[in-house]
Design a protein around this motif. Structure first.
Motif, PDB file in Angstrom:
ATOM      1  N   VAL A   1      14.849  22.428 -19.738  1.00 21.88           N
ATOM      2  CA  VAL A   1      15.838  22.689 -18.869  1.00 21.88           C
ATOM      3  C   VAL A   1      15.292  23.174 -17.583  1.00 21.88           C
ATOM      4  O   VAL A   1      15.583  22.887 -16.204  1.00 21.88           O
ATOM      5  N   VAL A   2      14.497  24.171 -17.564  1.00 18.26           N
ATOM      6  CA  VAL A   2      14.071  25.125 -16.488  1.00 18.26           C
ATOM      7  C   VAL A   2      13.109  23.985 -15.723  1.00 18.26           C
ATOM      8  O   VAL A   2      12.985  23.763 -14.316  1.00 18.26           O
ATOM      9  N   SER A   3      12.261  23.294 -16.206  1.00 19.95           N
ATOM     10  CA  SER A   3      11.205  22.656 -15.468  1.00 19.95           C
ATOM     11  C   SER A   3      12.073  21.525 -14.671  1.00 19.95           C
ATOM     12  O   SER A   3      11.570  21.261 -13.512  1.00 19.95           O
ATOM     13  N   GLU A   4      13.150  20.804 -15.281  1.00 22.77           N
ATOM     14  CA  GLU A   4      13.788  19.699 -14.759  1.00 22.77           C
ATOM     15  C   GLU A   4      14.817  20.093 -13.676  1.00 22.77           C
ATOM     16  O   GLU A   4      14.871  19.519 -12.627  1.00 22.77           O
ATOM     17  N   ALA A   5      15.096  21.664 -13.490  1.00 24.42           N
ATOM     18  CA  ALA A   5      16.009  22.024 -12.827  1.00 24.42           C
ATOM     19  C   ALA A   5      15.092  22.504 -11.483  1.00 24.42           C
ATOM     20  O   ALA A   5      15.638  22.363 -10.476  1.00 24.42           O
ATOM     21  N   LEU A   6      13.854  22.805 -11.761  1.00 27.71           N
ATOM     22  CA  LEU A   6      13.099  23.039 -10.510  1.00 27.71           C
ATOM     23  C   LEU A   6      12.657  21.548  -9.793  1.00 27.71           C
ATOM     24  O   LEU A   6      12.717  21.692  -8.715  1.00 27.71           O
TER      25      LEU A   6
ATOM     26  N   CYS B   1       0.885  -1.130   0.058  1.00 25.31           N
ATOM     27  CA  CYS B   1       0.045   0.047   0.023  1.00 25.31           C
ATOM     28  C   CYS B   1       0.813   1.286  -0.024  1.00 25.31           C
ATOM     29  O   CYS B   1       0.549   2.276  -0.604  1.00 25.31           O
ATOM     30  N   LEU B   2       2.070   1.340   0.739  1.00 25.23           N
ATOM     31  CA  LEU B   2       2.953   2.374   0.903  1.00 25.23           C
ATOM     32  C   LEU B   2       3.451   2.683  -0.639  1.00 25.23           C
ATOM     33  O   LEU B   2       3.538   3.634  -0.919  1.00 25.23           O
ATOM     34  N   TRP B   3       3.697   1.534  -1.123  1.00 24.49           N
ATOM     35  CA  TRP B   3       4.286   1.602  -2.700  1.00 24.49           C
ATOM     36  C   TRP B   3       3.495   2.269  -3.619  1.00 24.49           C
ATOM     37  O   TRP B   3       3.774   3.131  -4.384  1.00 24.49           O
ATOM     38  N   ALA B   4       2.112   1.786  -3.431  1.00 20.48           N
ATOM     39  CA  ALA B   4       1.082   2.306  -4.376  1.00 20.48           C
ATOM     40  C   ALA B   4       0.769   3.787  -4.208  1.00 20.48           C
ATOM     41  O   ALA B   4       0.714   4.626  -5.032  1.00 20.48           O
ATOM     42  N   TYR B   5       0.896   4.085  -2.730  1.00 21.72           N
ATOM     43  CA  TYR B   5       0.611   5.625  -2.525  1.00 21.72           C
ATOM     44  C   TYR B   5       1.724   6.348  -3.098  1.00 21.72           C
ATOM     45  O   TYR B   5       1.505   7.452  -3.636  1.00 21.72           O
ATOM     46  N   CYS B   6       2.898   6.013  -2.934  1.00 21.12           N
ATOM     47  CA  CYS B   6       3.980   6.709  -3.468  1.00 21.12           C
ATOM     48  C   CYS B   6       3.895   6.878  -5.054  1.00 21.12           C
ATOM     49  O   CYS B   6       4.415   8.043  -5.554  1.00 21.12           O
ATOM     50  N   LEU B   7       3.375   5.784  -5.572  1.00 25.28           N
ATOM     51  CA  LEU B   7       3.491   5.814  -7.134  1.00 25.28           C
ATOM     52  C   LEU B   7       2.228   6.599  -7.299  1.00 25.28           C
ATOM     53  O   LEU B   7       2.189   7.682  -8.333  1.00 25.28           O
ATOM     54  N   ILE B   8       1.191   6.434  -6.835  1.00 26.74           N
ATOM     55  CA  ILE B   8      -0.045   7.085  -7.251  1.00 26.74           C
ATOM     56  C   ILE B   8      -0.283   8.656  -6.715  1.00 26.74           C
ATOM     57  O   ILE B   8      -0.690   9.651  -7.070  1.00 26.74           O
ATOM     58  N   GLY B   9       0.093   8.517  -5.420  1.00 24.44           N
ATOM     59  CA  GLY B   9       0.034   9.914  -4.698  1.00 24.44           C
ATOM     60  C   GLY B   9       1.082  11.013  -4.614  1.00 24.44           C
ATOM     61  O   GLY B   9       0.850  12.066  -4.417  1.00 24.44           O
ATOM     62  N   VAL B  10       2.035  10.434  -4.941  1.00 22.46           N
ATOM     63  CA  VAL B  10       3.314  11.150  -5.004  1.00 22.46           C
ATOM     64  C   VAL B  10       3.888  11.431  -6.554  1.00 22.46           C
ATOM     65  O   VAL B  10       3.980  12.712  -6.961  1.00 22.46           O
ATOM     66  N   ALA B  11       4.140  10.468  -7.280  1.00 20.44           N
ATOM     67  CA  ALA B  11       4.811  10.455  -8.518  1.00 20.44           C
ATOM     68  C   ALA B  11       3.762  11.062  -9.641  1.00 20.44           C
ATOM     69  O   ALA B  11       4.295  11.992 -10.647  1.00 20.44           O
ATOM     70  N   LEU B  12       2.536  10.516  -9.529  1.00 13.15           N
ATOM     71  CA  LEU B  12       1.669  11.042 -10.307  1.00 13.15           C
ATOM     72  C   LEU B  12       1.567  12.725 -10.596  1.00 13.15           C
ATOM     73  O   LEU B  12       1.562  13.300 -11.631  1.00 13.15           O
ATOM     74  N   PRO B  13       1.162  13.154  -9.151  1.00 20.11           N
ATOM     75  CA  PRO B  13       0.944  14.650  -9.219  1.00 20.11           C
ATOM     76  C   PRO B  13       2.215  15.455  -9.567  1.00 20.11           C
ATOM     77  O   PRO B  13       2.020  16.351 -10.277  1.00 20.11           O
ATOM     78  N   GLU B  14       3.389  14.672  -9.110  1.00 24.23           N
ATOM     79  CA  GLU B  14       4.769  15.293  -9.192  1.00 24.23           C
ATOM     80  C   GLU B  14       4.975  15.356 -11.294  1.00 24.23           C
ATOM     81  O   GLU B  14       5.222  16.583 -11.758  1.00 24.23           O
ATOM     82  N   GLU B  15       4.550  14.368 -11.638  1.00 24.12           N
ATOM     83  CA  GLU B  15       4.490  14.279 -13.190  1.00 24.12           C
ATOM     84  C   GLU B  15       3.544  15.381 -13.700  1.00 24.12           C
ATOM     85  O   GLU B  15       4.022  16.136 -14.828  1.00 24.12           O
ATOM     86  N   LEU B  16       2.411  15.601 -13.290  1.00 20.77           N
ATOM     87  CA  LEU B  16       1.494  16.503 -13.895  1.00 20.77           C
ATOM     88  C   LEU B  16       1.932  17.809 -13.605  1.00 20.77           C
ATOM     89  O   LEU B  16       1.780  18.792 -14.327  1.00 20.77           O
ATOM     90  N   VAL B  17       2.479  18.174 -12.267  1.00 26.75           N
ATOM     91  CA  VAL B  17       3.006  19.483 -12.335  1.00 26.75           C
ATOM     92  C   VAL B  17       4.233  20.041 -13.268  1.00 26.75           C
ATOM     93  O   VAL B  17       4.235  20.919 -13.547  1.00 26.75           O
ATOM     94  N   PHE B  18       5.055  19.216 -12.900  1.00 31.60           N
ATOM     95  CA  PHE B  18       6.601  19.781 -13.551  1.00 31.60           C
ATOM     96  C   PHE B  18       6.528  19.337 -14.973  1.00 31.60           C
ATOM     97  O   PHE B  18       6.744  20.046 -15.740  1.00 31.60           O
TER      98      PHE B  18
END
Length: 87
Positions: free
Chosen positions: A57-62, A16-33
């Motif tokens: 370059v700018v988005s990846e630096a941030l 469940c922690l792995w799924a949360y990290c994938l869906i709850g952290v990585a997905l929003p991060e990809e959407l934002v950056f």
């Protein structure tokens, strides 16, 4: 569950922690950056090939700066005795 096979047996909590990290952290991060920030910069720079490079370059630096801050905060929170890694 085949994804976890190379790492041995895992508890339900760890899965469940792995799924949360994938869906709850990585997905929003990809959407934002990559979804929002990159596209806004690309459009602001007139959508040329050069604009794509600059926006990337700018988005990846941030993205890198945010991860450097997060790692620093996690190390500060842990204190002198670091916690064991989950995996």
């Amino acid at each position: 569950m085949a994804l976890f096979a190379p790492f041995g047996e895992k508890t339900v909590t760890e899965v469940c922690l792995w799924a949360y990290c994938l869906i709850g952290v990585a997905l929003p991060e990809e959407l934002v950056f990559r979804g929002y920030l990159f596209n806004r910069l690309y459009a602001a720079l007139n959508e040329s090939k050069r604009a794509a490079i600059i926006a990337g370059v700018v988005s990846e630096a941030l993205w890198g700066a945010m991860h450097a801050i997060a790692i620093r905060l996690l190390r500060y929170r842990e204190g002198p005795e670091p916690r064991k890694p989950l995996w």
